[in-house]
Design a protein around this motif. Structure first.
Motif, short mmCIF file in Angstrom:
data_model
loop_
_atom_site.label_atom_id
_atom_site.label_comp_id
_atom_site.label_asym_id
_atom_site.label_seq_id
_atom_site.Cartn_x
_atom_site.Cartn_y
_atom_site.Cartn_z
N PRO A 21 0.84 -1.20 0.00
CA PRO A 21 0.00 0.00 0.00
C PRO A 21 0.87 1.24 0.00
N ASN A 24 -0.88 4.57 4.00
CA ASN A 24 -1.87 5.42 4.62
C ASN A 24 -2.97 4.58 5.27
N CYS A 25 -3.39 3.53 4.54
CA CYS A 25 -4.42 2.65 5.07
C CYS A 25 -3.94 1.96 6.34
N GLY A 87 -9.41 -0.19 1.59
CA GLY A 87 -8.92 0.87 0.70
C GLY A 87 -9.28 0.62 -0.75
N THR A 88 -9.30 1.69 -1.52
CA THR A 88 -9.63 1.57 -2.94
C THR A 88 -8.57 0.77 -3.69
N CYS A 89 -7.35 0.76 -3.18
CA CYS A 89 -6.28 0.00 -3.81
C CYS A 89 -6.66 -1.44 -4.06
N ALA A 94 -6.66 2.63 -7.00
CA ALA A 94 -6.53 4.00 -6.55
C ALA A 94 -5.42 4.76 -7.28
N CYS A 120 -9.95 6.18 0.32
CA CYS A 120 -8.51 6.35 0.05
C CYS A 120 -7.91 7.38 0.98
N PRO A 121 -7.64 7.03 2.24
CA PRO A 121 -7.99 5.78 2.94
C PRO A 121 -9.38 5.85 3.53
S1 SF4 Z 1 -6.31 3.06 -0.89
FE1 SF4 Z 1 -5.34 5.06 -1.00
S2 SF4 Z 1 -4.60 5.41 1.09
FE2 SF4 Z 1 -5.02 3.22 0.91
S3 SF4 Z 1 -3.09 2.31 0.34
FE3 SF4 Z 1 -4.20 2.74 -1.56
S4 SF4 Z 1 -3.48 4.74 -2.21
FE4 SF4 Z 1 -2.90 4.50 -0.06
#
Ligand code: SF4
Lengths: 139, 310
Positions: A21, A24-25, A87-89, A94, A120-121
């Motif tokens: 990641p 941030n998450c 998370g969107t990842c 993302a 995100c997050p």
């Molecule tokens: S979803 Fe956004 S905040 Fe979470 S790991 Fe992916 S890029 Fe980072």
């Protein structure tokens, strides 16, 4: 089995898998155990060993390097085990959508996933909500 | 006669009582820790849910490891803890003891640690073997201090090694904690309990954030439940043992004395929880030098004072 499911809802030990990641998450997940949110109220506990886990919280796009290890971790966890993509990842990538290093379009192409919590997050409230909704589907 | 012993072992001071009460004290531990950190803490039945859930999970055996030791270690540990709690419980509640039970208790508590070391080293996991090594060093360092602490009441009671004899002595001559040697030994005893229970600052073998629950890293499901349950039972009998040895046990003569007995027990438990919450984990070499340089000589001083009857 119904009775067992009723109990397992009240005692969820989560294991945190960081699968490339942006970090941030992960920080938001650690927020969950701080006094402000205190998920121990619901019996949710963060454990360090995957052998003790009931839920795997996976964050990040799964890169080619980590994909075999994620599969291995999933196999190492004692069943029944649930997987939650944070998370969107894990859903679509993302920020890293066009990355050359994505192992699959989303996490569920690699291991079975029970729930996604996009954002995100995502806020800690959203994560608690997501986990509670996942447990609500247990009968 | 046989049925009565079976009752002691399985129901009242033994299995049923010790597990249920231990899980409740485990909840007190988690709740007080949460309050110290300004959190709300888990619900009352949390430990019951946890143990029940673990019973239903899959047990995973490690490939290429001696399964037999891996499987038998938690059961040996649980059995030894159960017998210890029965011995301490019968002395605490019924004033009964078999001859020389203090020696028996020291041995059984060592068996618990040895089973932990065997189980952890059978897996071949690196973190697990680090944990096993640390558990062994911790056992070597706290055992001497613990035995010296137990020697003080034995000497004061006139070289009697029965728990009931020590209680009878205290009824006649006042509590052992009232004497100079008694109070020193009691303080060292609480520190030893902290190490025996693997609570901070001596949770070096488990070290959740460092070596990921060390000794228990490969255990899952029912076997993990056995380990957790043994740990909860230790919450019951270790403070009870200190109450018997130094604080005159509990008497069922009147409601007031029963409440006093329960309060003594709770005071020791809360003291241990507060020590746990205010002290960060120390390194294994610091723990060894602490026990060998400070705690054991202090306990030795208490033993010498006890010999001179102070
Ligand atoms: S979803 Fe956004 S905040 Fe979470 S790991 Fe992916 S890029 Fe980072």
């Amino acid at each position: 089995m119904a009775f067992y499911n009723k109990i397992i809802k009240k005692s969820i030990w989560v294991f945190h898998v960081s699968a490339s990641p942006c970090n941030n998450c992960d920080i938001e997940i650690l927020d969950l155990i701080t006094p402000g949110y205190d998920i121990e109220r619901f019996g949710i506990k963060l454990v360090g060993s995957v052998r003790h886990a009931d839920v795997l919280l996976v964050t990040g796009i799964v890169s080619h390097k980590i994909a075999p290890r994620i599969k291995q971790l999933y196999e190492q966890a004692p069943k029944p085990v649930f997987v939650v993509g944070i998370g969107t990842c894990t859903v679509g990538g993302a920020t890293f959508k066009q990355s050359y290093n994505k192992a699959g379009a989303s996490l569920d192409k690699i291991i079975p996933v029970n729930a996604f919590i996009p954002g995100c997050p995502p806020k800690p409230e959203a994560m608690i909500d997501g986990i509670v909704k996942l447990l609500g589907t247990l009968k | 006669m046989f049925l009565k012993y079976l009752f002691y072992l399985l129901i009242f001071p033994g299995f049923l009582f010790a597990s249920v009460f231990g899980m409740i004290v485990g909840w007190v531990d988690r709740k007080v820790s949460a309050r110290v950190q300004f959190r709300v803490g888990p619900p009352f039945f949390q430990n019951f849910y946890d143990i029940f859930k673990l019973w239903g999970k899959e047990v995973i055996l490690v490939k290429n490891s001696p399964y037999f030791i891996f499987l038998i270690a938690p059961i040996i540990a649980f059995a030894s803890v159960l017998i210890t709690s029965t011995l301490v419980g019968t002395a605490f509640f019924f004033n009964l003891s078999i001859g020389g039970d203090l020696i028996f208790i020291i041995y059984l508590m060592m068996i618990y640690s040895v089973a932990l070391i065997l189980g952890a080293s059978s897996t071949g996991n690196i973190y697990s073997s680090i944990g096993a090594g640390r558990e062994m060093k911790l056992l070597l360092s706290d055992e001497l201090a613990f035995i010296l602490v137990i020697l003080v009441p034995i000497i004061q009671a006139g070289y009697k090694i029965d728990l009931t004899q020590i209680l009878i002595y205290q009824q006649a001559n006042g509590m052992i904690i009232g004497s100079a040697s008694g109070i020193i030994a009691f303080i060292v005893g609480i520190i030893c309990l902290q190490a025996k229970m693997a609570m901070q600052p001596f949770d070096i073998a488990h070290a959740e954030t460092e070596i990921i629950d060390g000794v228990l890293i490969e255990y899952s499901g029912t076997l993990l439940a056995f380990w957790k349950l043994s740990h909860f039972i230790m919450y019951v009998f270790l403070p009870m043992l200190l109450v018997i040895l130094f604080w005159g046990g509990i008497s069922f003569a009147s409601v007031g004395s029963i409440i006093a007995g329960v309060l003594k027990y709770l005071l020791i438990v809360v003291l241990m929880i507060l020590i746990k919450n205010t002290n960060p984990r120390i390194r294994i070499d610091t723990a060894i030098s602490f026990f060998w340089k400070y705690a054991s000589p202090l306990a030795l001083v208490a033993v010498i004072l006890a010999i001179f009857g102070v």
